[in-house]
Design a protein around this motif. Structure first.
Motif, PDB file in Angstrom:
ATOM      1  N   PRO A   1      -4.191  -6.682   5.357  1.00  0.00           N
ATOM      2  CA  PRO A   1      -4.338  -7.097   3.960  1.00  0.00           C
ATOM      3  C   PRO A   1      -3.180  -6.569   3.119  1.00  0.00           C
ATOM      4  CG  PRO A   1      -5.785  -5.258   4.381  1.00  0.00           C
ATOM      5  CD  PRO A   1      -5.131  -5.611   5.701  1.00  0.00           C
ATOM      6  N   LYS A   2      -3.006  -7.181   1.969  1.00  0.00           N
ATOM      7  CA  LYS A   2      -1.914  -6.793   1.074  1.00  0.00           C
ATOM      8  C   LYS A   2      -2.133  -5.362   0.576  1.00  0.00           C
ATOM      9  CE  LYS A   2       0.285 -10.730   0.848  1.00  0.00           C
ATOM     10  NZ  LYS A   2       0.861 -10.950   2.136  1.00  0.00           N
ATOM     11  N   PRO A   3      -1.095  -4.529   0.653  1.00  0.00           N
ATOM     12  CA  PRO A   3      -1.223  -3.167   0.115  1.00  0.00           C
ATOM     13  C   PRO A   3      -1.168  -3.216  -1.405  1.00  0.00           C
ATOM     14  CG  PRO A   3       1.013  -3.557   0.867  1.00  0.00           C
ATOM     15  CD  PRO A   3       0.212  -4.786   1.215  1.00  0.00           C
ATOM     16  N   THR A   4      -1.640  -2.154  -2.036  1.00  0.00           N
ATOM     17  CA  THR A   4      -1.471  -2.094  -3.483  1.00  0.00           C
ATOM     18  C   THR A   4       0.008  -1.868  -3.757  1.00  0.00           C
ATOM     19  OG1 THR A   4      -1.853   0.282  -3.596  1.00  0.00           O
ATOM     20  CG2 THR A   4      -3.788  -1.139  -3.853  1.00  0.00           C
ATOM     21  N   ILE A   5       0.478  -2.489  -4.797  1.00  0.00           N
ATOM     22  CA  ILE A   5       1.908  -2.394  -5.116  1.00  0.00           C
ATOM     23  C   ILE A   5       2.286  -0.953  -5.410  1.00  0.00           C
ATOM     24  CG2 ILE A   5       3.639  -3.062  -6.830  1.00  0.00           C
ATOM     25  CD1 ILE A   5       2.338  -5.834  -6.854  1.00  0.00           C
ATOM     26  N   ARG A   6       1.428  -0.259  -6.139  1.00  0.00           N
ATOM     27  CA  ARG A   6       1.732   1.131  -6.503  1.00  0.00           C
ATOM     28  C   ARG A   6       1.889   2.007  -5.253  1.00  0.00           C
ATOM     29  NH1 ARG A   6       1.381   3.975 -11.348  1.00  0.00           N
ATOM     30  NH2 ARG A   6       0.483   2.161 -12.352  1.00  0.00           N
ATOM     31  N   ARG A   7       1.001   1.849  -4.279  1.00  0.00           N
ATOM     32  CA  ARG A   7       1.064   2.685  -3.066  1.00  0.00           C
ATOM     33  C   ARG A   7       2.304   2.348  -2.239  1.00  0.00           C
ATOM     34  NH1 ARG A   7      -4.208   3.502  -0.533  1.00  0.00           N
ATOM     35  NH2 ARG A   7      -4.219   5.069  -2.149  1.00  0.00           N
ATOM     36  N   LEU A   8       2.595   1.054  -2.074  1.00  0.00           N
ATOM     37  CA  LEU A   8       3.786   0.658  -1.320  1.00  0.00           C
ATOM     38  C   LEU A   8       5.047   1.163  -2.020  1.00  0.00           C
ATOM     39  CD1 LEU A   8       5.078  -0.852   1.050  1.00  0.00           C
ATOM     40  CD2 LEU A   8       4.964  -2.937  -0.326  1.00  0.00           C
ATOM     41  N   ALA A   9       5.075   1.081  -3.345  1.00  0.00           N
ATOM     42  CA  ALA A   9       6.230   1.567  -4.102  1.00  0.00           C
ATOM     43  C   ALA A   9       6.430   3.065  -3.884  1.00  0.00           C
ATOM     44  CB  ALA A   9       6.052   1.260  -5.579  1.00  0.00           C
ATOM     45  N   GLU A  10       5.335   3.817  -3.868  1.00  0.00           N
ATOM     46  CA  GLU A  10       5.438   5.264  -3.620  1.00  0.00           C
ATOM     47  C   GLU A  10       6.006   5.525  -2.229  1.00  0.00           C
ATOM     48  OE1 GLU A  10       1.552   6.896  -4.238  1.00  0.00           O
ATOM     49  OE2 GLU A  10       1.628   6.567  -6.415  1.00  0.00           O
ATOM     50  N   GLN A  11       5.551   4.762  -1.234  1.00  0.00           N
ATOM     51  CA  GLN A  11       6.036   4.941   0.138  1.00  0.00           C
ATOM     52  C   GLN A  11       7.524   4.628   0.257  1.00  0.00           C
ATOM     53  OE1 GLN A  11       3.457   2.345   2.330  1.00  0.00           O
ATOM     54  NE2 GLN A  11       1.769   3.836   2.393  1.00  0.00           N
ATOM     55  N   LEU A  12       7.977   3.650  -0.528  1.00  0.00           N
ATOM     56  CA  LEU A  12       9.386   3.253  -0.471  1.00  0.00           C
ATOM     57  C   LEU A  12      10.255   4.015  -1.462  1.00  0.00           C
ATOM     58  CD1 LEU A  12       8.828  -0.591  -0.172  1.00  0.00           C
ATOM     59  CD2 LEU A  12       9.567   0.975   1.642  1.00  0.00           C
ATOM     60  N   ASN A  13       9.612   4.838  -2.285  1.00  0.00           N
ATOM     61  CA  ASN A  13      10.310   5.641  -3.287  1.00  0.00           C
ATOM     62  C   ASN A  13      11.033   4.764  -4.316  1.00  0.00           C
ATOM     63  OD1 ASN A  13      10.831   8.124  -4.453  1.00  0.00           O
ATOM     64  ND2 ASN A  13      12.797   8.342  -3.390  1.00  0.00           N
TER      65      ASN A  13
ATOM     66  N   HIS B   1      10.142   2.438  -8.138  1.00  0.00           N
ATOM     67  CA  HIS B   1       9.192   2.319  -9.238  1.00  0.00           C
ATOM     68  C   HIS B   1       8.289   1.114  -8.986  1.00  0.00           C
ATOM     69  CE1 HIS B   1       7.601   1.842 -13.299  1.00  0.00           C
ATOM     70  NE2 HIS B   1       7.891   3.129 -13.441  1.00  0.00           N
ATOM     71  N   HIS B   2       6.988   1.280  -9.259  1.00  0.00           N
ATOM     72  CA  HIS B   2       6.033   0.210  -8.954  1.00  0.00           C
ATOM     73  C   HIS B   2       6.295  -1.064  -9.759  1.00  0.00           C
ATOM     74  CE1 HIS B   2       4.151   2.319 -12.355  1.00  0.00           C
ATOM     75  NE2 HIS B   2       3.603   1.153 -12.649  1.00  0.00           N
ATOM     76  N   GLU B   3       6.797  -0.936 -10.992  1.00  0.00           N
ATOM     77  CA  GLU B   3       7.102  -2.136 -11.779  1.00  0.00           C
ATOM     78  C   GLU B   3       8.317  -2.873 -11.215  1.00  0.00           C
ATOM     79  OE1 GLU B   3       5.452  -3.758 -14.195  1.00  0.00           O
ATOM     80  OE2 GLU B   3       3.843  -2.321 -13.851  1.00  0.00           O
ATOM     81  N   ALA B   4       9.268  -2.137 -10.673  1.00  0.00           N
ATOM     82  CA  ALA B   4      10.421  -2.781 -10.030  1.00  0.00           C
ATOM     83  C   ALA B   4       9.937  -3.590  -8.831  1.00  0.00           C
ATOM     84  CB  ALA B   4      11.447  -1.746  -9.599  1.00  0.00           C
ATOM     85  N   LEU B   5       9.082  -2.997  -8.008  1.00  0.00           N
ATOM     86  CA  LEU B   5       8.556  -3.696  -6.838  1.00  0.00           C
ATOM     87  C   LEU B   5       7.737  -4.913  -7.264  1.00  0.00           C
ATOM     88  CD1 LEU B   5       8.072  -4.004  -3.826  1.00  0.00           C
ATOM     89  CD2 LEU B   5       6.210  -2.332  -4.030  1.00  0.00           C
ATOM     90  N   ARG B   6       6.904  -4.767  -8.289  1.00  0.00           N
ATOM     91  CA  ARG B   6       6.103  -5.885  -8.768  1.00  0.00           C
ATOM     92  C   ARG B   6       7.002  -7.035  -9.209  1.00  0.00           C
ATOM     93  NH1 ARG B   6       4.486  -7.991 -13.396  1.00  0.00           N
ATOM     94  NH2 ARG B   6       5.491  -6.385 -14.635  1.00  0.00           N
ATOM     95  N   ASN B   7       8.075  -6.735  -9.930  1.00  0.00           N
ATOM     96  CA  ASN B   7       9.011  -7.778 -10.372  1.00  0.00           C
ATOM     97  C   ASN B   7       9.737  -8.426  -9.194  1.00  0.00           C
ATOM     98  OD1 ASN B   7       8.572  -7.822 -13.159  1.00  0.00           O
ATOM     99  ND2 ASN B   7       9.841  -6.018 -13.447  1.00  0.00           N
ATOM    100  N   TRP B   8      10.109  -7.643  -8.197  1.00  0.00           N
ATOM    101  CA  TRP B   8      10.780  -8.203  -7.024  1.00  0.00           C
ATOM    102  C   TRP B   8       9.857  -9.185  -6.306  1.00  0.00           C
ATOM    103  CZ3 TRP B   8      12.403  -2.850  -4.667  1.00  0.00           C
ATOM    104  CH2 TRP B   8      13.390  -2.274  -5.479  1.00  0.00           C
ATOM    105  N   ILE B   9       8.579  -8.806  -6.181  1.00  0.00           N
ATOM    106  CA  ILE B   9       7.607  -9.664  -5.501  1.00  0.00           C
ATOM    107  C   ILE B   9       7.401 -10.955  -6.293  1.00  0.00           C
ATOM    108  CG2 ILE B   9       5.177  -9.864  -4.838  1.00  0.00           C
ATOM    109  CD1 ILE B   9       5.334  -6.781  -4.248  1.00  0.00           C
ATOM    110  N   ARG B  10       7.243 -10.838  -7.606  1.00  0.00           N
ATOM    111  CA  ARG B  10       7.051 -12.026  -8.445  1.00  0.00           C
ATOM    112  C   ARG B  10       8.263 -12.951  -8.358  1.00  0.00           C
ATOM    113  NH1 ARG B  10       5.365 -10.514 -14.308  1.00  0.00           N
ATOM    114  NH2 ARG B  10       5.097 -12.757 -14.378  1.00  0.00           N
ATOM    115  N   GLN B  11       9.471 -12.379  -8.344  1.00  0.00           N
ATOM    116  CA  GLN B  11      10.680 -13.203  -8.251  1.00  0.00           C
ATOM    117  C   GLN B  11      10.753 -13.902  -6.901  1.00  0.00           C
ATOM    118  OE1 GLN B  11      12.855 -13.698 -10.925  1.00  0.00           O
ATOM    119  NE2 GLN B  11      13.318 -15.417  -9.570  1.00  0.00           N
ATOM    120  N   ALA B  12      10.401 -13.192  -5.833  1.00  0.00           N
ATOM    121  CA  ALA B  12      10.403 -13.807  -4.501  1.00  0.00           C
ATOM    122  C   ALA B  12       9.391 -14.951  -4.435  1.00  0.00           C
ATOM    123  CB  ALA B  12      10.095 -12.760  -3.432  1.00  0.00           C
ATOM    124  N   GLU B  13       8.242 -14.780  -5.075  1.00  0.00           N
ATOM    125  CA  GLU B  13       7.239 -15.845  -5.110  1.00  0.00           C
ATOM    126  C   GLU B  13       7.755 -17.049  -5.904  1.00  0.00           C
ATOM    127  OE1 GLU B  13       3.293 -12.968  -4.732  1.00  0.00           O
ATOM    128  OE2 GLU B  13       3.920 -13.691  -6.706  1.00  0.00           O
TER     129      GLU B  13
END
Length: 103
Positions: A24-36, A38-50
């Motif tokens: 299942p899809k991980p929470t964006i905040r947790r994945l962002a922490e694992q990748l070091n 910012h969670h908003e940067a990751l959220r924006n990257w995902i939205r742009q890819a979509e």
């Protein structure tokens, strides 16, 4: 001039791929922490890819955004009063010391 990117493109691509391929899809905040990142940067990257994949229609694709940037630059170049406007004559000072006139 644009600000330098905080995160390299390969990290961005890897982060989006990890999110999209996870089930299942991980929470964006947790994945962002694992990748070091910012969670908003990751959220924006995902939205742009979509958006780029045609899965979202609430934001322009990367291609559309680049085209808009190019067109804005062209319009600014042709704007009245622009010192680099094509076809405008440079003002010249009159010999009697009055205000400059356009020739």
């Amino acid at each position: 001039m644009a600000a330098p990117k905080k995160y390299p493109d390969d990290l961005r691509a890897r982060a989006v791929r990890l999110y999209r391929e996870s089930d299942p899809k991980p929470t964006i905040r947790r994945l962002a922490e694992q990748l070091n990142v910012h969670h908003e940067a990751l959220r924006n990257w995902i939205r742009q890819a979509e958006a780029d994949a045609g899965e979202r229609h609430d934001r322009p694709t990367t291609e559309m955004a680049e085209e808009n940037r190019r067109l804005r630059a062209a319009v600014a170049f042709d704007a009245p009063g622009s010192p680099t406007r094509r076809g405008d004559a440079a003002p010249s000072a009159s010999s009697d010391g009055d205000a400059p006139t356009v020739t």
